[in-house]
Design a protein around this motif. Structure first.
Motif, PDB file in Angstrom:
ATOM      1  N   ASN A  11       0.799  -1.237   0.000  1.00 30.87           N
ATOM      2  CA  ASN A  11       0.000   0.000   0.000  1.00 30.87           C
ATOM      3  C   ASN A  11       0.830   1.284   0.000  1.00 30.87           C
ATOM      4  OD1 ASN A  11      -2.605  -1.363   0.192  1.00 30.87           O
ATOM      5  ND2 ASN A  11      -1.926  -1.881   2.243  1.00 30.87           N
ATOM      6  N   VAL A  53      -0.322  -3.252  -9.529  1.00 31.03           N
ATOM      7  CA  VAL A  53      -1.662  -3.116 -10.125  1.00 31.03           C
ATOM      8  C   VAL A  53      -1.566  -2.405 -11.485  1.00 31.03           C
ATOM      9  CG1 VAL A  53      -2.974  -3.248  -7.968  1.00 31.03           C
ATOM     10  CG2 VAL A  53      -2.078  -1.040  -8.712  1.00 31.03           C
ATOM     11  N   GLN A  91      -4.453  -2.693 -13.957  1.00 28.43           N
ATOM     12  CA  GLN A  91      -5.716  -2.059 -13.565  1.00 28.43           C
ATOM     13  C   GLN A  91      -5.578  -0.543 -13.424  1.00 28.43           C
ATOM     14  OE1 GLN A  91      -4.372  -4.705 -11.914  1.00 28.43           O
ATOM     15  NE2 GLN A  91      -5.785  -6.340 -12.497  1.00 28.43           N
ATOM     16  N   PHE A  92      -4.391  -0.083 -12.929  1.00 30.50           N
ATOM     17  CA  PHE A  92      -4.255   1.335 -12.579  1.00 30.50           C
ATOM     18  C   PHE A  92      -2.998   1.995 -13.144  1.00 30.50           C
ATOM     19  CE2 PHE A  92      -7.019  -0.276  -9.133  1.00 30.50           C
ATOM     20  CZ  PHE A  92      -8.080   0.618  -9.265  1.00 30.50           C
ATOM     21  N   HIS A 110      -3.517   5.381 -14.733  1.00 34.12           N
ATOM     22  CA  HIS A 110      -4.009   6.281 -13.694  1.00 34.12           C
ATOM     23  C   HIS A 110      -2.861   6.769 -12.794  1.00 34.12           C
ATOM     24  CE1 HIS A 110      -7.331   7.523 -10.971  1.00 34.12           C
ATOM     25  NE2 HIS A 110      -6.351   7.451 -10.088  1.00 34.12           N
ATOM     26  N   ARG A 132       3.404  -0.313  -4.722  1.00 32.12           N
ATOM     27  CA  ARG A 132       2.930  -1.537  -4.065  1.00 32.12           C
ATOM     28  C   ARG A 132       1.441  -1.418  -3.713  1.00 32.12           C
ATOM     29  NH1 ARG A 132       6.586  -3.131  -6.173  1.00 32.12           N
ATOM     30  NH2 ARG A 132       8.507  -4.065  -5.412  1.00 32.12           N
ATOM     31  N   GLY A 133       0.700  -0.731  -4.578  1.00 28.49           N
ATOM     32  CA  GLY A 133      -0.746  -0.628  -4.375  1.00 28.49           C
ATOM     33  C   GLY A 133      -1.152   0.593  -3.573  1.00 28.49           C
ATOM     34  N   ALA A 134      -0.373   1.682  -3.679  1.00 26.09           N
ATOM     35  CA  ALA A 134      -0.691   2.911  -2.942  1.00 26.09           C
ATOM     36  C   ALA A 134      -1.927   3.600  -3.531  1.00 26.09           C
ATOM     37  CB  ALA A 134       0.502   3.864  -3.001  1.00 26.09           C
ATOM     38  N   LEU A 135      -2.657   4.289  -2.669  1.00 24.95           N
ATOM     39  CA  LEU A 135      -3.776   5.104  -3.131  1.00 24.95           C
ATOM     40  C   LEU A 135      -3.242   6.453  -3.613  1.00 24.95           C
ATOM     41  CD1 LEU A 135      -6.367   4.296  -0.327  1.00 24.95           C
ATOM     42  CD2 LEU A 135      -6.295   3.369  -2.647  1.00 24.95           C
ATOM     43  N   ASP A 136      -4.097   7.220  -4.313  1.00 21.29           N
ATOM     44  CA  ASP A 136      -3.646   8.464  -4.948  1.00 21.29           C
ATOM     45  C   ASP A 136      -2.990   9.451  -3.985  1.00 21.29           C
ATOM     46  OD1 ASP A 136      -4.270   7.677  -7.432  1.00 21.29           O
ATOM     47  OD2 ASP A 136      -6.017   8.987  -7.701  1.00 21.29           O
ATOM     48  N   ARG A 154      -5.031  -1.568  -3.252  1.00 13.59           N
ATOM     49  CA  ARG A 154      -5.681  -0.700  -4.237  1.00 13.59           C
ATOM     50  C   ARG A 154      -6.765  -1.384  -5.055  1.00 13.59           C
ATOM     51  NH1 ARG A 154      -3.494   4.451  -7.385  1.00 13.59           N
ATOM     52  NH2 ARG A 154      -5.561   5.177  -7.871  1.00 13.59           N
ATOM     53  N   LEU A 155      -6.832  -2.688  -5.053  1.00 19.43           N
ATOM     54  CA  LEU A 155      -7.841  -3.332  -5.881  1.00 19.43           C
ATOM     55  C   LEU A 155      -9.170  -3.396  -5.136  1.00 19.43           C
ATOM     56  CD1 LEU A 155      -5.669  -6.236  -7.272  1.00 19.43           C
ATOM     57  CD2 LEU A 155      -6.490  -4.252  -8.544  1.00 19.43           C
ATOM     58  N   PRO A 156     -10.212  -2.782  -5.702  1.00 23.17           N
ATOM     59  CA  PRO A 156     -11.527  -2.930  -5.078  1.00 23.17           C
ATOM     60  C   PRO A 156     -11.995  -4.374  -5.245  1.00 23.17           C
ATOM     61  CG  PRO A 156     -11.718  -1.725  -7.149  1.00 23.17           C
ATOM     62  CD  PRO A 156     -10.259  -1.986  -6.933  1.00 23.17           C
ATOM     63  N   THR A 175     -10.097   4.062  -4.505  1.00 23.76           N
ATOM     64  CA  THR A 175      -9.109   3.441  -5.392  1.00 23.76           C
ATOM     65  C   THR A 175      -9.140   3.970  -6.812  1.00 23.76           C
ATOM     66  OG1 THR A 175     -10.635   1.704  -6.106  1.00 23.76           O
ATOM     67  CG2 THR A 175      -9.326   1.259  -4.122  1.00 23.76           C
TER      68      THR A 175
END
Lengths: 89, 511
Positions: free
Chosen positions: A15, A37, A40-41, A44, A68-72, B420-422, B481
């Motif tokens: 995260n 991700v 998927q992202f 973005h 490692r899947g961090a949010l914005d 991050r994956l919903p 996300t």
């Protein structure tokens, strides 16, 4: 404006995102992104990083980011911190 | 053609055959049958002990193209599958089909056997590690077939899955082939997944590292089914039995989810005398068990049974008198093995007894409450536990679909997002368990109830629980996300996901 020296921020924890910046010999923002991700992202995250750098008024920079899947908000904070560290005398 | 969960499937899949499309969880089909078994033995009386695997393969008449089977009670500590395939490869066998009840990271050498053409077919109920990745990348010659735990037993009994030679890891065995799983250096508990193999395979070879004097009591698999006994130095490493997570989560988000789930159980009206319960071994699931334990004590409830893969935690609940019995199809830790050895209320059960939809009564149909996990859930409550969000195989149903179908209340517990994956998606990558069998999804931000269960929704609302629609939960997650890009559609099929009745619920594409 250009950054003065290499700097980094963040970590490789889940995260989070690890961001390294350095002065670039090329024109513009050069980004090397690796993310768990990506599919998927990826687009973005790339946009979020570039937007943050642009807002800080940086013209030429090389960025290596390992996500490692961090949010914005995490991504933006890590990028901003790395850039500000790279601007310090 | 579209199946009942709206997946587009071909009518015929090369290397798999004609596709029977999934019609719904409880659609009546032709009357099920148990196959006829030809008693093919080469007059061995008394002593069935052979000197080597090579001799066993020769005596069994093993030839190229045959199907050989394995059980997974030694889990990630199993050396038997590797040992047998190593020998088969050395002897030059090709084109073998493997029917293993599960595949773990320890089975990595199987990748090499797939590359060399020793193994060209595989069916299993659960697959993780290097073999799963290799299959996803298209290394297996024919599509992997994914069963459920109950579906595998059904397929063997019905003759859909025909096993030529079953190689049974036998923790304790005598010279006539009487086997149990509770004694010996590799004691791993009752061999529930091996029972159908023992009863229906053309030939049965017991592999043991603990050959004892006749008779080997208790007898779990009896000499009437076993052809040969092969002594070896070791079956594997029992420490590898211990399943992923057997500790209650300490993560506050996980605990909040568990508490919500416990409140759902309390409000459902099912938590009363003779309550029955099953949970997986994940940290959140075990935390639900901890809350249920407290509620049962407080309300002085004696439950009927707990079932499934059994951990030390459920053993403690049994010993406290919270359940009258435990139905154990496999042990998830060594405390469970120890309990099974000494406690007659810790009852071993076969995979068919546990979960076969086509017998005269499986334990899953007696379950009140089942706690399930999920990798992804769609807005029709269809659950994926087979692949990750990149389409890579990471597991499979195991008993997921079986228990969801059987239990009066099946609850999926999950965080709203994982790195991050919903978790709630417009469409899941792979459908493992149909949404019609899932009653509620419990997350840290709220609870979604399947629209089919208006009665449940009403009860939860009356109890003041945080009930939302699944769309609302999805919106909360995506606000954090962002909306994930969907993967490009797949082309080459690498795995066929069978529902428990043998119909095809989905396929997995090459990545």
């Amino acid at each position: 404006m250009d950054i003065k020296h290499p700097a980094k921020a963040g970590s490789l924890e889940s995260n989070d995102i690890y961001v390294m910046v350095e002065p670039s010999s090329e024109e513009g923002i050069v980004l090397e992104l690796d993310s768990i991700v990506m599919r998927q992202f990826g687009r973005h995250i790339e946009a979020a990083i570039k937007e943050t750098v642009t807002k800080l008024g940086i013209d030429n920079i090389r960025i290596v980011a390992k996500d490692r899947g961090a949010l914005d908000f995490t991504i933006k904070a890590r990028v901003e911190t790395a850039v500000k560290r790279a601007l310090e005398e | 053609m579209l199946n009942a969960v709206r997946r587009e499937l071909p009518e015929y899949i090369e290397g798999y055959g004609q596709v029977k499309t999934f019609q719904g969880a409880n659609v009546e089909q032709d009357k099920p049958v148990r196959r006829q078994v030809v008693i093919d033995k080469d007059s061995v009386d008394g002593n069935k002990v052979l000197s080597s695997l090579q001799e066993a393969m020769a005596r069994c008449g093993l030839t190229d193209g045959m199907t050989i089977s394995f059980h997974h009670h030694l889990r990630n500590g199993d050396h038997v599958l590797n040992m047998v395939l190593e020998e088969a490869a050395r002897l030059g066998f090709k084109n073998l089909k493997i029917a293993a009840s599960s595949i773990f990271p320890v089975h990595a050498p199987l990748v090499r056997h797939m590359e060399n053409g020793v193994v060209t077919g595989l069916c299993t109920n659960y697959i993780s590690g290097p073999v799963a990745e290799a299959v996803t990348h298209g290394l297996l010659h024919t599509p992997l077939v994914m069963h459920t735990h109950g579906g595998r037993a059904r397929a063997i009994e019905a003759g859909d899955l025909s096993v030529d030679v079953a190689f049974l890891a036998a923790p304790s065995c005598d010279a006539c082939g009487n086997i149990n799983g509770v004694n010996g250096p590799a004691a791993c508990g009752f061999l529930g997944y091996a029972i159908a193999d023992a009863h229906y395979a053309r030939r049965v070879v017991a592999i043991t590292d603990n050959l004892v004097e006749y008779p080997n009591c208790p007898v779990e698999i009896s000499q009437e089914y076993v052809d040969y006994v092969v002594p070896v130095a070791s079956l594997g490493d029992v420490q590898g039995i211990i399943s992923g997570t057997t500790m209650i989560t300490r993560d506050p988000v996980g605990l909040r989810i568990a508490q919500f789930a416990a409140e759902v159980i309390a409000a459902s009206g099912l938590l009363k005398e003779n309550f029955s319960f099953q949970t997986g071994a994940g940290g959140i699931s075990l935390a639900v068990a901890a809350y249920v334990r407290e509620m049962m004590k407080k309300q002085k409830i004696t439950g009927s049974f707990a079932s499934g893969g059994i951990t030390g935690y459920l053993v403690e609940m049994l010993e406290e008198g919270l359940f009258r019995a435990v139905f154990d199809v496999q042990c998830f830790d060594l405390l469970a093995v120890e309990s099974q050895r000494r406690n007659r209320r810790h009852q071993g059960i076969s995979a068919s007894f546990y979960a076969n939809p086509h017998n005269k009564g499986a334990v899953v149909n007696n379950l009140d409450v089942m706690i399930l996990g999920a990798t992804e859930i769609d807005k029709d409550f269809n659950v994926n536990v087979t692949t990750d969000s990149n389409g890579v195989l990471i597991g499979g149903s195991g008993g997921h679909s079986d228990t969801a179908a059987g239990a009066k209340l099946s609850i999926v517990v999950t965080k709203l997002t994982k790195v991050r994956l919903p978790i709630i998606r417009d469409a899941v990558t792979t459908i493992t368990t149909p949404g019609e069998t899932v009653d509620a999804v419990v997350t840290e931000r709220g609870i979604a109830v399947n629209p089919r269960r208006g009665d449940l929704r009403q009860r939860l609302e009356q109890a003041g629980l945080l009930v939302m629609t699944i769309d609302e939960l999805q919106e909360i997650a995506q606000a954090m996300t962002g909306k994930p890009d969907s993967l490009p559609p797949g082309r080459d099929i690498v795995a066929v996901v069978e529902y428990r009745d043998g119909t095809v619920i989905d396929v997995v594409y090459k990545v």
